[in-house]
Scaffold this motif. Structure first.
Motif, PDB file in Angstrom:
ATOM      1  N   GLY A  79       0.812  -1.218   0.000  1.00 34.94           N
ATOM      2  CA  GLY A  79       0.000   0.000   0.000  1.00 34.94           C
ATOM      3  C   GLY A  79       0.842   1.264   0.000  1.00 34.94           C
ATOM      4  O   GLY A  79       0.482   2.272  -0.608  1.00 34.94           O
ATOM      5  N   GLY A  80       1.982   1.217   0.673  1.00 35.55           N
ATOM      6  CA  GLY A  80       2.855   2.385   0.736  1.00 35.55           C
ATOM      7  C   GLY A  80       3.494   2.754  -0.586  1.00 35.55           C
ATOM      8  O   GLY A  80       4.051   3.853  -0.725  1.00 35.55           O
ATOM      9  N   LEU A  81       3.426   1.855  -1.575  1.00 39.99           N
ATOM     10  CA  LEU A  81       3.998   2.179  -2.880  1.00 39.99           C
ATOM     11  C   LEU A  81       3.310   3.382  -3.512  1.00 39.99           C
ATOM     12  O   LEU A  81       3.914   4.096  -4.316  1.00 39.99           O
ATOM     13  N   SER A  82       2.036   3.605  -3.152  1.00 38.70           N
ATOM     14  CA  SER A  82       1.329   4.753  -3.723  1.00 38.70           C
ATOM     15  C   SER A  82       1.896   6.074  -3.225  1.00 38.70           C
ATOM     16  O   SER A  82       1.704   7.118  -3.860  1.00 38.70           O
ATOM     17  N   ASP A  83       2.591   6.066  -2.083  1.00 41.91           N
ATOM     18  CA  ASP A  83       3.248   7.277  -1.592  1.00 41.91           C
ATOM     19  C   ASP A  83       4.575   7.522  -2.297  1.00 41.91           C
ATOM     20  O   ASP A  83       5.149   8.613  -2.181  1.00 41.91           O
ATOM     21  N   PRO A 243      10.364   9.582   4.340  1.00 42.30           N
ATOM     22  CA  PRO A 243      10.099   8.285   3.711  1.00 42.30           C
ATOM     23  C   PRO A 243       8.732   7.754   4.125  1.00 42.30           C
ATOM     24  O   PRO A 243       8.294   7.952   5.259  1.00 42.30           O
ATOM     25  N   ALA A 244       8.068   7.088   3.188  1.00 41.01           N
ATOM     26  CA  ALA A 244       6.748   6.517   3.472  1.00 41.01           C
ATOM     27  C   ALA A 244       6.937   5.108   4.023  1.00 41.01           C
ATOM     28  O   ALA A 244       6.876   4.118   3.306  1.00 41.01           O
ATOM     29  N   THR A 245       7.201   5.007   5.322  1.00 44.42           N
ATOM     30  CA  THR A 245       7.438   3.721   5.980  1.00 44.42           C
ATOM     31  C   THR A 245       6.554   3.610   7.204  1.00 44.42           C
ATOM     32  O   THR A 245       5.993   4.600   7.687  1.00 44.42           O
ATOM     33  N   VAL A 246       6.470   2.390   7.740  1.00 42.00           N
ATOM     34  CA  VAL A 246       5.668   2.192   8.942  1.00 42.00           C
ATOM     35  C   VAL A 246       6.266   2.965  10.115  1.00 42.00           C
ATOM     36  O   VAL A 246       5.527   3.399  11.018  1.00 42.00           O
ATOM     37  N   LYS A 247       7.577   3.164  10.103  1.00 42.94           N
ATOM     38  CA  LYS A 247       8.211   3.948  11.165  1.00 42.94           C
ATOM     39  C   LYS A 247       7.662   5.369  11.188  1.00 42.94           C
ATOM     40  O   LYS A 247       7.475   5.965  12.255  1.00 42.94           O
ATOM     41  N   SER A 248       7.372   5.908   9.999  1.00 42.77           N
ATOM     42  CA  SER A 248       6.829   7.267   9.915  1.00 42.77           C
ATOM     43  C   SER A 248       5.451   7.360  10.558  1.00 42.77           C
ATOM     44  O   SER A 248       5.036   8.424  11.009  1.00 42.77           O
ATOM     45  N   LEU A 249       4.713   6.245  10.574  1.00 40.40           N
ATOM     46  CA  LEU A 249       3.384   6.237  11.180  1.00 40.40           C
ATOM     47  C   LEU A 249       3.448   6.224  12.698  1.00 40.40           C
ATOM     48  O   LEU A 249       2.476   6.583  13.369  1.00 40.40           O
ATOM     49  N   GLY A 366     -21.301  -0.270   8.395  1.00 42.91           N
ATOM     50  CA  GLY A 366     -21.160   1.139   8.027  1.00 42.91           C
ATOM     51  C   GLY A 366     -20.077   1.830   8.821  1.00 42.91           C
ATOM     52  O   GLY A 366     -19.268   2.582   8.276  1.00 42.91           O
ATOM     53  N   ALA A 367     -20.029   1.571  10.129  1.00 40.77           N
ATOM     54  CA  ALA A 367     -18.975   2.155  10.963  1.00 40.77           C
ATOM     55  C   ALA A 367     -17.613   1.612  10.572  1.00 40.77           C
ATOM     56  O   ALA A 367     -16.628   2.356  10.462  1.00 40.77           O
ATOM     57  N   PHE A 368     -17.550   0.307  10.345  1.00 36.44           N
ATOM     58  CA  PHE A 368     -16.297  -0.324   9.930  1.00 36.44           C
ATOM     59  C   PHE A 368     -15.774   0.280   8.628  1.00 36.44           C
ATOM     60  O   PHE A 368     -14.607   0.643   8.510  1.00 36.44           O
ATOM     61  N   GLY A 369     -16.642   0.405   7.622  1.00 28.09           N
ATOM     62  CA  GLY A 369     -16.216   0.947   6.338  1.00 28.09           C
ATOM     63  C   GLY A 369     -15.722   2.375   6.435  1.00 28.09           C
ATOM     64  O   GLY A 369     -14.746   2.762   5.783  1.00 28.09           O
ATOM     65  N   ASN A 370     -16.363   3.172   7.259  1.00 26.99           N
ATOM     66  CA  ASN A 370     -15.991   4.586   7.354  1.00 26.99           C
ATOM     67  C   ASN A 370     -14.748   4.826   8.207  1.00 26.99           C
ATOM     68  O   ASN A 370     -14.299   5.971   8.332  1.00 26.99           O
ATOM     69  N   LEU A 371     -14.154   3.768   8.766  1.00 27.21           N
ATOM     70  CA  LEU A 371     -12.844   3.931   9.397  1.00 27.21           C
ATOM     71  C   LEU A 371     -11.792   4.343   8.366  1.00 27.21           C
ATOM     72  O   LEU A 371     -10.799   5.001   8.705  1.00 27.21           O
ATOM     73  N   TYR A 372     -11.997   3.979   7.100  1.00 27.48           N
ATOM     74  CA  TYR A 372     -11.078   4.420   6.046  1.00 27.48           C
ATOM     75  C   TYR A 372     -11.092   5.940   5.926  1.00 27.48           C
ATOM     76  O   TYR A 372     -10.075   6.560   5.607  1.00 27.48           O
ATOM     77  N   ASN A 373     -12.259   6.535   6.166  1.00 23.25           N
ATOM     78  CA  ASN A 373     -12.340   7.996   6.144  1.00 23.25           C
ATOM     79  C   ASN A 373     -11.528   8.609   7.279  1.00 23.25           C
ATOM     80  O   ASN A 373     -10.943   9.687   7.123  1.00 23.25           O
ATOM     81  N   VAL A 374     -11.506   7.933   8.427  1.00 19.01           N
ATOM     82  CA  VAL A 374     -10.690   8.425   9.536  1.00 19.01           C
ATOM     83  C   VAL A 374      -9.217   8.428   9.143  1.00 19.01           C
ATOM     84  O   VAL A 374      -8.490   9.394   9.393  1.00 19.01           O
ATOM     85  N   ALA A 375      -8.763   7.344   8.510  1.00 18.37           N
ATOM     86  CA  ALA A 375      -7.372   7.278   8.064  1.00 18.37           C
ATOM     87  C   ALA A 375      -7.069   8.370   7.038  1.00 18.37           C
ATOM     88  O   ALA A 375      -5.988   8.973   7.057  1.00 18.37           O
ATOM     89  N   MET A 376      -8.026   8.629   6.136  1.00 14.45           N
ATOM     90  CA  MET A 376      -7.830   9.700   5.147  1.00 14.45           C
ATOM     91  C   MET A 376      -7.669  11.055   5.820  1.00 14.45           C
ATOM     92  O   MET A 376      -6.912  11.912   5.364  1.00 14.45           O
ATOM     93  N   GLN A 382       1.988  12.593   2.365  1.00 12.06           N
ATOM     94  CA  GLN A 382       3.220  11.850   2.094  1.00 12.06           C
ATOM     95  C   GLN A 382       3.226  10.448   2.685  1.00 12.06           C
ATOM     96  O   GLN A 382       4.032   9.609   2.273  1.00 12.06           O
ATOM     97  N   VAL A 383       2.350  10.155   3.647  1.00 11.35           N
ATOM     98  CA  VAL A 383       2.289   8.806   4.224  1.00 11.35           C
ATOM     99  C   VAL A 383       0.868   8.258   4.208  1.00 11.35           C
ATOM    100  O   VAL A 383       0.577   7.280   4.883  1.00 11.35           O
ATOM    101  N   ARG A 384      -0.005   8.864   3.412  1.00 14.06           N
ATOM    102  CA  ARG A 384      -1.422   8.489   3.446  1.00 14.06           C
ATOM    103  C   ARG A 384      -1.645   7.059   2.952  1.00 14.06           C
ATOM    104  O   ARG A 384      -2.384   6.278   3.557  1.00 14.06           O
ATOM    105  N   GLY A 385      -1.012   6.698   1.838  1.00 13.93           N
ATOM    106  CA  GLY A 385      -1.160   5.340   1.328  1.00 13.93           C
ATOM    107  C   GLY A 385      -0.605   4.311   2.294  1.00 13.93           C
ATOM    108  O   GLY A 385      -1.191   3.245   2.502  1.00 13.93           O
ATOM    109  N   THR A 386       0.537   4.635   2.904  1.00 14.78           N
ATOM    110  CA  THR A 386       1.136   3.737   3.890  1.00 14.78           C
ATOM    111  C   THR A 386       0.222   3.586   5.096  1.00 14.78           C
ATOM    112  O   THR A 386       0.020   2.475   5.605  1.00 14.78           O
ATOM    113  N   GLY A 387      -0.348   4.697   5.553  1.00 12.77           N
ATOM    114  CA  GLY A 387      -1.247   4.650   6.696  1.00 12.77           C
ATOM    115  C   GLY A 387      -2.495   3.835   6.417  1.00 12.77           C
ATOM    116  O   GLY A 387      -2.916   3.009   7.237  1.00 12.77           O
ATOM    117  N   LEU A 388      -3.100   4.048   5.247  1.00 12.82           N
ATOM    118  CA  LEU A 388      -4.271   3.274   4.865  1.00 12.82           C
ATOM    119  C   LEU A 388      -3.929   1.794   4.752  1.00 12.82           C
ATOM    120  O   LEU A 388      -4.686   0.920   5.191  1.00 12.82           O
TER     121      LEU A 388
END
Length: 443
Positions: A79-83, A243-249, A366-376, A382-388
């Motif tokens: 997923g982080g490749l998108s960053d 860098p877009a890494t898990v460490k950045s999160l 519905g609540a589960f799906g909208n957790l993606y909105n929280v991540a957004m 710069q780390v959004r794809g990695t975070g998602l």
């Protein structure tokens, strides 16, 4: 020409959606529907595969798990490749690889081949899951971004629901191999269309761009039918170099929010996959016929579609955090109620059972799906794809664990109705995690 936009979000009109933006959103919804269908395609075709290839139930379980494991690791590791390489690039590449993997399943002659190709498709779909919300969100008007992403996620639920109806109609005449051939071909065709018609995310171009960024951004703005700009928002050099890494999160003051979000995803996945896996068994155990149990269970995906869109729409008027907390609480209460009335289900009117499951699906899914909105919201570009990706990937470990955990608890003497009460607790805990997340973009 507009001047001095404060952020990439200000480059697009806050409410207007141009025809080209609609096309981009539609293509991403098609990709989401394909992803939703591909998750359940192996379940729909399992009886035919077992008969054709003489696959035992234990071997079939490995095939089921292969796709889920692939998606979990694909979301986290890819997923982080998108960053690094761009949202559009990863979406089109993931669709291409997923399509080839799905197409290859049609030519499988052994369990080993099935597992290899399901893992391959799963890895690509994991990257797709992590990237689609970012691509769609960064092309959406700010006012309606939460709603648009909610519709995107509802499209995945619709893909699984509609795909089942399609498979049921054609598998007898066409066979299971044709299902994978058609799905793989459609996925590859979607990859080609996305590659040629969808531009790269403006936010990504600004964040990672090195040369002629203003010209590239204005070409994209013209392509999507929006006004050009004379100046771009300033991006701190630290953000460009990060860098877009898990460490950045987990550093730069993001650790607490990241751990809370991971926990919410894990707990939500744990709960919704328990409901999905065991609901038919619960209903038949309560005395309903197999047909009625299947018909009742269809309320869950129907509720998921409705709940995702409803929560996204409500979030255009009220704070998303409060809505999600309320939805998780309602979902948990519905599960606990289902546990309490289990013995009376057979004597209840069927429409009441279906309505109860519809509300459960709307709230929990519905609540589960909208957790993606929280991540957004909380992760910067710069780390959004990695975070998602890491949130979705770690969350899917809950999906993998859930059915097995329920099986272990039943072996230890817990009744199926009581499990619905105990699995309501993770729903409440997920809401509690959301309550402590600050709903603002982190630095």
């Amino acid at each position: 020409m507009s001047n001095k936009p404060a952020s990439p979000d200000d480059l697009l009109h806050p409410t207007k959606i141009s025809p080209m933006q609609w096309l981009i959103l539609f293509l991403c919804m098609v990709a989401s529907m394909i992803e939703g269908f591909d998750i359940v395609i192996i379940s729909y075709t399992a009886p035919a595969i077992s008969e054709d290839l003489a696959v035992s139930p234990s071997e079939l379980g490995i095939v089921f798990s292969a796709g889920l494991f692939g998606m979990a690791f694909g979301a986290m590791l890819l997923g982080g490749l998108s960053d690094k390489f761009g949202r559009k690039t990863v979406v089109s590449t993931a669709l291409l690889i997923a399509g080839l993997g799905t197409l290859a399943v049609a030519y499988s002659a052994s369990v080993t081949q099935l597992v290899v190709w399901r893992v391959t498709a799963g890895l690509a779909l994991g990257a797709l899951i992590a990237t689609l919300p970012a691509l769609v969100g960064e092309f959406s008007p700010l006012k309606y971004r939460t709603l648009v992403i909610a519709v995107l996620l509802a499209a995945a639920n619709f893909g699984g629901f509609a795909g089942g109806l399609i498979v049921a109609e054609i598998i007898v005449d066409a066979g299971w191999r044709a299902i994978f051939m058609y799905t793989g071909g459609l996925t590859i065709a979607t990859a080609v269309v996305v590659q040629f018609l969808v531009p790269e995310s403006i936010a990504f171009v600004i964040q990672r761009g090195r040369e002629r960024v203003l010209a590239k951004v204005n070409r994209t703005l013209a392509y999507v039918g929006q006004s050009a700009v004379a100046e771009l928002p300033q991006v701190a050099e630290a953000r460009k170099r990060e860098p877009a890494t898990v460490k950045s999160l987990l550093t730069h003051g993001r650790g607490r929010t990241t751990l809370l979000l991971w926990s919410a995803f894990f707990l939500a996945f744990l709960t919704v996959y328990f409901i999905s896996s065991w609901m038919p068994k619960v209903l038949t155990g309560a005395g309903l016929s197999q047909q009625a149990a299947i018909q009742g269970t269809t309320a869950l995906p129907a509720g998921a579609i409705f709940g995702n869109i409803l929560i996204g729409w409500l979030a255009t008027w009220w704070p998303l955090k409060r809505i999600l907390i309320g939805a998780f609480i309602i979902g948990g209460i519905c599960m606990a109620t289902l546990s309490g009335v289990h013995q009376s289900l057979a004597s209840m009117p069927f429409y009441l059972i279906w309505l109860m499951l519809l509300v459960t699906g709307s709230a929990m899914f519905g609540a589960f799906g909208n957790l993606y909105n929280v991540a957004m919201i909380v992760y910067p570009v710069q780390v959004r794809g990695t975070g998602l990706g890491w949130a979705a990937g770690l969350g899917r470990t809950g999906a993998v664990l859930s059915p097995s955990l329920a099986g272990v608890m039943m072996a230890a003497g817990f009744s199926m109705p009581s499990l619905f009460f105990y699995f309501a607790l993770p729903a409440f805990a997920a809401g509690l995690c959301v309550a402590f997340i600050g709903m603002r973009e982190m630095d």
